[in-house]
Design a protein around this motif. Structure first.
Motif, PDB file in Angstrom:
ATOM      1  N   CYS A   7       0.836  -1.202   0.000  1.00  0.00           N
ATOM      2  CA  CYS A   7       0.000   0.000   0.000  1.00  0.00           C
ATOM      3  C   CYS A   7       0.874   1.257   0.000  1.00  0.00           C
ATOM      4  CB  CYS A   7      -0.918  -0.001   1.216  1.00  0.00           C
ATOM      5  SG  CYS A   7      -2.172  -1.314   1.202  1.00  0.00           S
ATOM      6  N   GLN A   8       2.062   1.178   0.622  1.00  0.00           N
ATOM      7  CA  GLN A   8       2.969   2.314   0.606  1.00  0.00           C
ATOM      8  C   GLN A   8       3.406   2.642  -0.813  1.00  0.00           C
ATOM      9  OE1 GLN A   8       3.125  -0.245   2.709  1.00  0.00           O
ATOM     10  NE2 GLN A   8       3.706   0.406   4.773  1.00  0.00           N
ATOM     11  N   GLU A   9       3.786   1.616  -1.582  1.00  0.00           N
ATOM     12  CA  GLU A   9       4.175   1.832  -2.974  1.00  0.00           C
ATOM     13  C   GLU A   9       3.009   2.377  -3.773  1.00  0.00           C
ATOM     14  OE1 GLU A   9       5.952  -1.348  -5.090  1.00  0.00           O
ATOM     15  OE2 GLU A   9       7.782  -1.371  -3.879  1.00  0.00           O
ATOM     16  N   LEU A  10       1.829   1.836  -3.545  1.00  0.00           N
ATOM     17  CA  LEU A  10       0.638   2.280  -4.265  1.00  0.00           C
ATOM     18  C   LEU A  10       0.394   3.760  -4.036  1.00  0.00           C
ATOM     19  CD1 LEU A  10      -2.733   0.436  -4.521  1.00  0.00           C
ATOM     20  CD2 LEU A  10      -2.711   2.782  -3.725  1.00  0.00           C
ATOM     21  N   ALA A  11       0.427   4.194  -2.774  1.00  0.00           N
ATOM     22  CA  ALA A  11       0.177   5.598  -2.453  1.00  0.00           C
ATOM     23  C   ALA A  11       1.271   6.497  -3.014  1.00  0.00           C
ATOM     24  CB  ALA A  11       0.070   5.772  -0.943  1.00  0.00           C
ATOM     25  N   SER A  12       2.509   6.026  -2.929  1.00  0.00           N
ATOM     26  CA  SER A  12       3.642   6.842  -3.372  1.00  0.00           C
ATOM     27  C   SER A  12       3.640   7.054  -4.878  1.00  0.00           C
ATOM     28  CB  SER A  12       4.950   6.178  -2.941  1.00  0.00           C
ATOM     29  OG  SER A  12       6.071   6.882  -3.421  1.00  0.00           O
ATOM     30  N   CYS A  13       3.326   5.993  -5.631  1.00  0.00           N
ATOM     31  CA  CYS A  13       3.432   6.098  -7.090  1.00  0.00           C
ATOM     32  C   CYS A  13       2.194   6.712  -7.734  1.00  0.00           C
ATOM     33  CB  CYS A  13       3.707   4.733  -7.707  1.00  0.00           C
ATOM     34  SG  CYS A  13       2.244   3.693  -7.943  1.00  0.00           S
ATOM     35  N   SER A  14       1.057   6.660  -7.033  1.00  0.00           N
ATOM     36  CA  SER A  14      -0.193   7.102  -7.651  1.00  0.00           C
ATOM     37  C   SER A  14      -0.764   8.375  -7.042  1.00  0.00           C
ATOM     38  CB  SER A  14      -1.249   6.001  -7.525  1.00  0.00           C
ATOM     39  OG  SER A  14      -1.603   5.804  -6.160  1.00  0.00           O
ATOM     40  N   GLY A  15      -0.364   8.686  -5.811  1.00  0.00           N
ATOM     41  CA  GLY A  15      -0.947   9.840  -5.131  1.00  0.00           C
ATOM     42  C   GLY A  15      -2.340   9.571  -4.583  1.00  0.00           C
ATOM     43  N   ILE A  16      -2.804   8.328  -4.655  1.00  0.00           N
ATOM     44  CA  ILE A  16      -4.132   7.982  -4.147  1.00  0.00           C
ATOM     45  C   ILE A  16      -4.137   8.064  -2.623  1.00  0.00           C
ATOM     46  CG2 ILE A  16      -5.796   6.091  -3.884  1.00  0.00           C
ATOM     47  CD1 ILE A  16      -5.021   5.161  -6.670  1.00  0.00           C
ATOM     48  N   THR A  17      -5.179   8.686  -2.070  1.00  0.00           N
ATOM     49  CA  THR A  17      -5.295   8.825  -0.620  1.00  0.00           C
ATOM     50  C   THR A  17      -6.598   8.241  -0.081  1.00  0.00           C
ATOM     51  OG1 THR A  17      -6.250  11.038  -0.871  1.00  0.00           O
ATOM     52  CG2 THR A  17      -3.852  10.901  -0.588  1.00  0.00           C
ATOM     53  N   THR A  18      -7.377   7.606  -0.949  1.00  0.00           N
ATOM     54  CA  THR A  18      -8.662   7.050  -0.549  1.00  0.00           C
ATOM     55  C   THR A  18      -8.502   5.597  -0.125  1.00  0.00           C
ATOM     56  OG1 THR A  18      -9.814   8.503  -2.108  1.00  0.00           O
ATOM     57  CG2 THR A  18     -11.038   6.614  -1.256  1.00  0.00           C
ATOM     58  N   ASP A  19      -8.876   5.289   1.100  1.00  0.00           N
ATOM     59  CA  ASP A  19      -8.805   3.917   1.585  1.00  0.00           C
ATOM     60  C   ASP A  19      -9.740   3.017   0.786  1.00  0.00           C
ATOM     61  OD1 ASP A  19      -7.198   5.064   3.452  1.00  0.00           O
ATOM     62  OD2 ASP A  19      -8.452   4.605   5.185  1.00  0.00           O
ATOM     63  N   GLY A  20      -9.367   1.762   0.617  1.00  0.00           N
ATOM     64  CA  GLY A  20     -10.232   0.836  -0.108  1.00  0.00           C
ATOM     65  C   GLY A  20      -9.533  -0.461  -0.446  1.00  0.00           C
ATOM     66  N   GLU A  21     -10.243  -1.297  -1.213  1.00  0.00           N
ATOM     67  CA  GLU A  21      -9.718  -2.593  -1.643  1.00  0.00           C
ATOM     68  C   GLU A  21      -8.895  -2.410  -2.919  1.00  0.00           C
ATOM     69  OE1 GLU A  21     -10.147  -5.270   0.095  1.00  0.00           O
ATOM     70  OE2 GLU A  21     -11.878  -4.830   1.375  1.00  0.00           O
ATOM     71  N   TYR A  22      -7.615  -2.823  -2.871  1.00  0.00           N
ATOM     72  CA  TYR A  22      -6.716  -2.664  -4.006  1.00  0.00           C
ATOM     73  C   TYR A  22      -6.015  -3.991  -4.294  1.00  0.00           C
ATOM     74  CZ  TYR A  22      -7.291   2.378  -3.364  1.00  0.00           C
ATOM     75  OH  TYR A  22      -7.815   3.644  -3.243  1.00  0.00           O
ATOM     76  N   TRP A  23      -5.557  -4.116  -5.544  1.00  0.00           N
ATOM     77  CA  TRP A  23      -4.751  -5.277  -5.917  1.00  0.00           C
ATOM     78  C   TRP A  23      -3.284  -4.955  -5.648  1.00  0.00           C
ATOM     79  CZ3 TRP A  23      -7.253  -9.481  -6.079  1.00  0.00           C
ATOM     80  CH2 TRP A  23      -8.549  -9.541  -6.596  1.00  0.00           C
ATOM     81  N   ILE A  24      -2.678  -5.771  -4.792  1.00  0.00           N
ATOM     82  CA  ILE A  24      -1.283  -5.621  -4.393  1.00  0.00           C
ATOM     83  C   ILE A  24      -0.548  -6.907  -4.791  1.00  0.00           C
ATOM     84  CG2 ILE A  24       0.278  -5.214  -2.437  1.00  0.00           C
ATOM     85  CD1 ILE A  24      -1.530  -2.860  -3.042  1.00  0.00           C
ATOM     86  N   TYR A  25       0.758  -6.787  -5.043  1.00  0.00           N
ATOM     87  CA  TYR A  25       1.556  -7.930  -5.490  1.00  0.00           C
ATOM     88  C   TYR A  25       2.727  -8.148  -4.526  1.00  0.00           C
ATOM     89  CZ  TYR A  25      -1.216  -7.141  -9.674  1.00  0.00           C
ATOM     90  OH  TYR A  25      -2.263  -6.972 -10.543  1.00  0.00           O
ATOM     91  N   PRO A  26       2.454  -8.646  -3.326  1.00  0.00           N
ATOM     92  CA  PRO A  26       3.490  -8.740  -2.286  1.00  0.00           C
ATOM     93  C   PRO A  26       4.607  -9.728  -2.628  1.00  0.00           C
ATOM     94  CG  PRO A  26       1.260  -8.993  -1.367  1.00  0.00           C
ATOM     95  CD  PRO A  26       1.149  -9.129  -2.855  1.00  0.00           C
ATOM     96  N   THR A  27       5.790  -9.408  -2.172  1.00  0.00           N
ATOM     97  CA  THR A  27       6.917 -10.324  -2.327  1.00  0.00           C
ATOM     98  C   THR A  27       6.638 -11.639  -1.608  1.00  0.00           C
ATOM     99  OG1 THR A  27       8.459  -8.465  -2.487  1.00  0.00           O
ATOM    100  CG2 THR A  27       9.386 -10.613  -1.908  1.00  0.00           C
ATOM    101  N   ALA A  28       5.935 -11.565  -0.458  1.00  0.00           N
ATOM    102  CA  ALA A  28       5.666 -12.753   0.347  1.00  0.00           C
ATOM    103  C   ALA A  28       4.722 -13.739  -0.333  1.00  0.00           C
ATOM    104  CB  ALA A  28       5.080 -12.342   1.698  1.00  0.00           C
ATOM    105  N   THR A  29       3.984 -13.298  -1.355  1.00  0.00           N
ATOM    106  CA  THR A  29       3.124 -14.208  -2.121  1.00  0.00           C
ATOM    107  C   THR A  29       3.709 -14.468  -3.502  1.00  0.00           C
ATOM    108  OG1 THR A  29       1.741 -12.411  -3.000  1.00  0.00           O
ATOM    109  CG2 THR A  29       1.069 -13.379  -0.905  1.00  0.00           C
ATOM    110  N   ASN A  30       5.029 -14.269  -3.621  1.00  0.00           N
ATOM    111  CA  ASN A  30       5.729 -14.464  -4.900  1.00  0.00           C
ATOM    112  C   ASN A  30       5.158 -13.575  -5.994  1.00  0.00           C
ATOM    113  OD1 ASN A  30       7.519 -16.482  -3.904  1.00  0.00           O
ATOM    114  ND2 ASN A  30       5.878 -17.998  -4.076  1.00  0.00           N
ATOM    115  N   GLY A  31       4.715 -12.383  -5.601  1.00  0.00           N
ATOM    116  CA  GLY A  31       4.217 -11.412  -6.566  1.00  0.00           C
ATOM    117  C   GLY A  31       2.856 -11.738  -7.128  1.00  0.00           C
ATOM    118  N   ARG A  32       2.131 -12.649  -6.508  1.00  0.00           N
ATOM    119  CA  ARG A  32       0.798 -13.009  -7.004  1.00  0.00           C
ATOM    120  C   ARG A  32      -0.223 -11.974  -6.547  1.00  0.00           C
ATOM    121  NH1 ARG A  32      -0.637 -18.998  -5.542  1.00  0.00           N
ATOM    122  NH2 ARG A  32      -2.322 -18.573  -7.022  1.00  0.00           N
ATOM    123  N   ARG A  33      -1.185 -11.745  -7.392  1.00  0.00           N
ATOM    124  CA  ARG A  33      -2.219 -10.735  -7.159  1.00  0.00           C
ATOM    125  C   ARG A  33      -2.984 -11.042  -5.871  1.00  0.00           C
ATOM    126  NH1 ARG A  33      -7.705 -10.423  -9.290  1.00  0.00           N
ATOM    127  NH2 ARG A  33      -7.368 -12.490 -10.141  1.00  0.00           N
TER     128      ARG A  33
END
Length: 314
Positions: free
Chosen positions: A108-134
């Motif tokens: 979520c930190q990368e998402l906010a930093s790269c997009s400027g989005i400040t609205t909380d909600g459900e987002y698709w993230i690709y964590p290293t801990a899930t081998n980059g899976r959606r």
């Protein structure tokens, strides 16, 4: 069938005739299962010119990060998400290389930093801990210090029968002095780096009384486990169905603190999405040993519409 494993598209975009920007998109061929992409999606079957045309179309589309070619209509299928990959899959599916100018956020930190989005909600993230899976994550406090939560679709309840529930201080009674302390979670916080649950975060929990237990725990003080008959009221229900996640199968559940205690009626679903148990003791806390609870990606398909896709640009 295309035999190449990667291809690159370089697109020059002009702005008011004054500047040129190069968009570099490198695509990598992976295998995935048909139902991991989209129901009834046609399997890729085309020639290299079709594939390059799809790449050019993707480069023109600001939020495209993956693609398929639809044989029946001759059209390109472009996506703003990277679908789950599976080496044993049966579809040729193309996703961006790491060298591309576009990328998908790992947190979520990368998402906010790269997009400027400040609205909380459900987002698709690709964590290293899930081998980059959606992975569908609820990003909380995006405008300040983003936190990661998993939204729970089913009841996740944890009950604490402590000494305040004893009648006249007696053990092994069939009734108790109410109410029982309990926790009902609608979302649970995780560390995105390792998918571990932060069970003491009650931001999205309904508290009845003043429970001292955490997510995944139960407490009982009604009586020593070896005494019969002796009813016990502390129990736990973990249920992560329809989240795209499952509980790490290597986790062990047992006694965290105890006196003449044991964990009872333990059940774990075959797909790893549900665990329930009761706790018996005088007094005892039952739960993951050692904690904390860990999530991992399941094979469950979650619709793209359930979360918002964000694509970052370098």
């Amino acid at each position: 069938m295309i035999r190449m494993t990667t291809f690159f598209v370089f697109l020059f975009i002009s702005f008011r005739g004054l500047h040129l920007k190069t968009v570099s998109l490198g695509f990598r061929l992976i295998k995935t299962k048909l139902d991991f992409v989209e129901p009834a999606m046609t399997i890729w079957s085309g020639n290299s010119s079709d594939l390059m045309r799809c790449g050019v179309e993707c480069a023109k589309e600001q939020y495209c990060v993956s693609l398929l070619y639809d044989k029946t209509t001759g059209s390109c299928k472009l996506f703003s998400v990277v679908f789950d990959s599976d080496e044993s899959g049966n579809i040729d599916y193309w996703i961006l290389n790491q060298e591309s100018t576009r990328w998908v956020p790992k947190s979520c930190q990368e998402l906010a930093s790269c997009s400027g989005i400040t609205t909380d909600g459900e987002y698709w993230i690709y964590p290293t801990a899930t081998n980059g899976r959606r992975t569908k994550i609820y990003c909380h406090k995006l405008a300040f210090a983003p936190l990661h939560y998993v939204t729970l679709k089913y009841p996740n309840r944890f009950i604490q029968h402590d000494k305040s529930n004893l009648i006249n201080g007696l053990e092994c009674l069939s009734d108790f002095k109410g109410p029982l302390n309990s926790l009902d979670f609608s979302k649970v916080r995780i560390q995105i780096e390792n998918m571990e649950v932060i069970g003491s975060d009650y931001a999205f929990a309904s508290l009845n009384g003043s429970p001292t237990i955490q997510y995944g725990q139960a407490l009982d003080c009604n009586g020593q486990a070896f005494r019969h008959p002796c009813p016990h009221f502390g129990n736990a229900t973990i249920d992560v169905r329809e989240t795209g996640l499952a509980l790490d199968p290597t986790m062990v559940f047992g006694l965290i603190t105890s006196y003449s205690a044991e964990i009872r009626d333990f059940t774990r679903s075959d797909d790893g999405t549900r665990i329930s148990f009761s706790c018996a003791g005088w007094c005892a806390i039952c739960g993951p040993t050692p904690g904390p609870i860990r999530f991992q990606r399941s094979k469950e398909f979650i619709s793209v519409a359930d979360g918002q896709a964000v694509v970052c640009n370098r």
